[in-house]
Scaffold this motif. Structure first.
Motif, PDB file in Angstrom:
ATOM      1  N   THR A 188       0.822  -1.215   0.000  1.00 39.49           N
ATOM      2  CA  THR A 188       0.000   0.000   0.000  1.00 39.49           C
ATOM      3  C   THR A 188       0.856   1.265   0.000  1.00 39.49           C
ATOM      4  OG1 THR A 188      -1.690  -1.203   1.198  1.00 39.49           O
ATOM      5  CG2 THR A 188      -1.872   1.202   1.200  1.00 39.49           C
ATOM      6  N   CYS A 189       1.896   1.317   0.887  1.00 40.78           N
ATOM      7  CA  CYS A 189       2.657   2.560   0.997  1.00 40.78           C
ATOM      8  C   CYS A 189       4.126   2.390   0.616  1.00 40.78           C
ATOM      9  CB  CYS A 189       2.555   3.126   2.415  1.00 40.78           C
ATOM     10  SG  CYS A 189       3.422   2.126   3.633  1.00 40.78           S
ATOM     11  N   GLY A 190       4.586   1.148   0.402  1.00 45.05           N
ATOM     12  CA  GLY A 190       5.958   0.956  -0.055  1.00 45.05           C
ATOM     13  C   GLY A 190       6.999   0.990   1.039  1.00 45.05           C
ATOM     14  N   PRO A 224       6.748  -2.082  11.273  1.00 43.32           N
ATOM     15  CA  PRO A 224       5.580  -2.974  11.167  1.00 43.32           C
ATOM     16  C   PRO A 224       4.295  -2.137  11.251  1.00 43.32           C
ATOM     17  CG  PRO A 224       7.135  -3.718  12.848  1.00 43.32           C
ATOM     18  CD  PRO A 224       7.546  -2.333  12.457  1.00 43.32           C
ATOM     19  N   HIS A 225       3.400  -2.308  10.323  1.00 42.87           N
ATOM     20  CA  HIS A 225       2.153  -1.539  10.352  1.00 42.87           C
ATOM     21  C   HIS A 225       1.120  -2.203   9.457  1.00 42.87           C
ATOM     22  CE1 HIS A 225       4.152  -0.104   6.692  1.00 42.87           C
ATOM     23  NE2 HIS A 225       2.941   0.144   6.230  1.00 42.87           N
ATOM     24  N   THR A 226      -0.114  -1.794   9.619  1.00 39.72           N
ATOM     25  CA  THR A 226      -1.186  -2.208   8.717  1.00 39.72           C
ATOM     26  C   THR A 226      -1.928  -0.935   8.316  1.00 39.72           C
ATOM     27  OG1 THR A 226      -2.599  -2.578  10.619  1.00 39.72           O
ATOM     28  CG2 THR A 226      -1.525  -4.510   9.690  1.00 39.72           C
ATOM     29  N   HIS A 227      -2.776  -1.047   7.335  1.00 41.65           N
ATOM     30  CA  HIS A 227      -3.544   0.114   6.885  1.00 41.65           C
ATOM     31  C   HIS A 227      -5.019  -0.118   7.138  1.00 41.65           C
ATOM     32  CE1 HIS A 227      -0.260   2.189   4.813  1.00 41.65           C
ATOM     33  NE2 HIS A 227       0.212   0.972   4.632  1.00 41.65           N
ATOM     34  N   GLU A 228      -5.724   0.937   7.491  1.00 38.14           N
ATOM     35  CA  GLU A 228      -7.179   0.873   7.591  1.00 38.14           C
ATOM     36  C   GLU A 228      -7.691   0.568   6.192  1.00 38.14           C
ATOM     37  OE1 GLU A 228      -9.244   1.261  10.085  1.00 38.14           O
ATOM     38  OE2 GLU A 228      -7.719   1.658  11.620  1.00 38.14           O
TER      39      GLU A 228
HETATM   40 ZN   LIG Z   1       2.068   0.561   4.424  1.00 34.46          ZN
END
Ligand SMILES: [Zn+2]
Ligand SMILES: [Zn+2]
Length: 171
Positions: A138-140, A147-151
């Motif tokens: 999603t964001c590269g 470490p993350h996730t997207h809504e």
């Molecule tokens: Zn991302």
């Protein structure tokens, strides 16, 4: 290319001999990425065991390859320990599929054999670590570092529209 003339070993049935040979390993390509042997010269141990009917060839060496991780492109290293065997009949006949393809006129093509064994030993994917989280689609960003996730807002909206429709139909 490194060859070995098997006749030069002068083996009689029952004899066996171990020869160390330095060979140059070529690079490999996997999934469009280049993997380079470092160092590119390795010492292989070849054991030849002569029998009445032919020679059993044992090859052993270690190879160290470096290249990009397929998930995050960080440097990945691959340590391979190759152990391989081939057989060469003393009186090879045409169509003899027991004998190795690496011997022709008693000359063993060590470079080709070693290259093919490394190619066979390569994993399907080369990773910097087994649980590499990879690049976020999603964001590269590198998810190993952040470490993350997207809504996921778009699917939520669609579900909401369906929920609204259901409410309309059932009310
Ligand atoms: Zn991302
Ligand atoms: Zn990685």
């Amino acid at each position: 290319m490194t060859d070995l003339d098997l006749r030069s070993l002068r083996l009689l049935p029952g004899d066996e001999k171990v020869v160390d040979k330095e060979i140059a390993l070529l690079g490999f390509e996997l999934g469009g990425q280049a993997y380079v042997p470092t160092p590119d010269r390795v010492t292989v141990a070849l054991k030849v065991a002569q029998t009445v009917s032919g020679a059993v060839l044992h090859l052993r060496f270690a190879a160290h390859l470096t290249g990009p991780c397929v998930r995050c492109l960080a440097p990945a290293v691959l340590d391979l320990h190759i152990v391989a065997h081939e057989y060469q009949g003393s009186q090879p006949v045409p169509g003899d599929d027991l004998s190795t393809v690496y011997v022709e006129d008693d000359v063993l093509d060590l470079s080709q054999w070693a290259h093919d064994e490394v190619a066979l030993a390569l994993p399907e994917q080369i990773l910097c670590k087994a649980d590499c989280a990879g690049i976020c689609p999603t964001c590269g960003k590198d998810r190993n570092l952040e470490p993350h996730t997207h809504e996921q807002s778009a699917p939520d909206l669609r579900w909401q529209a369906l929920a609204d429709l259901r409410d309309e139909l059932t009310s």
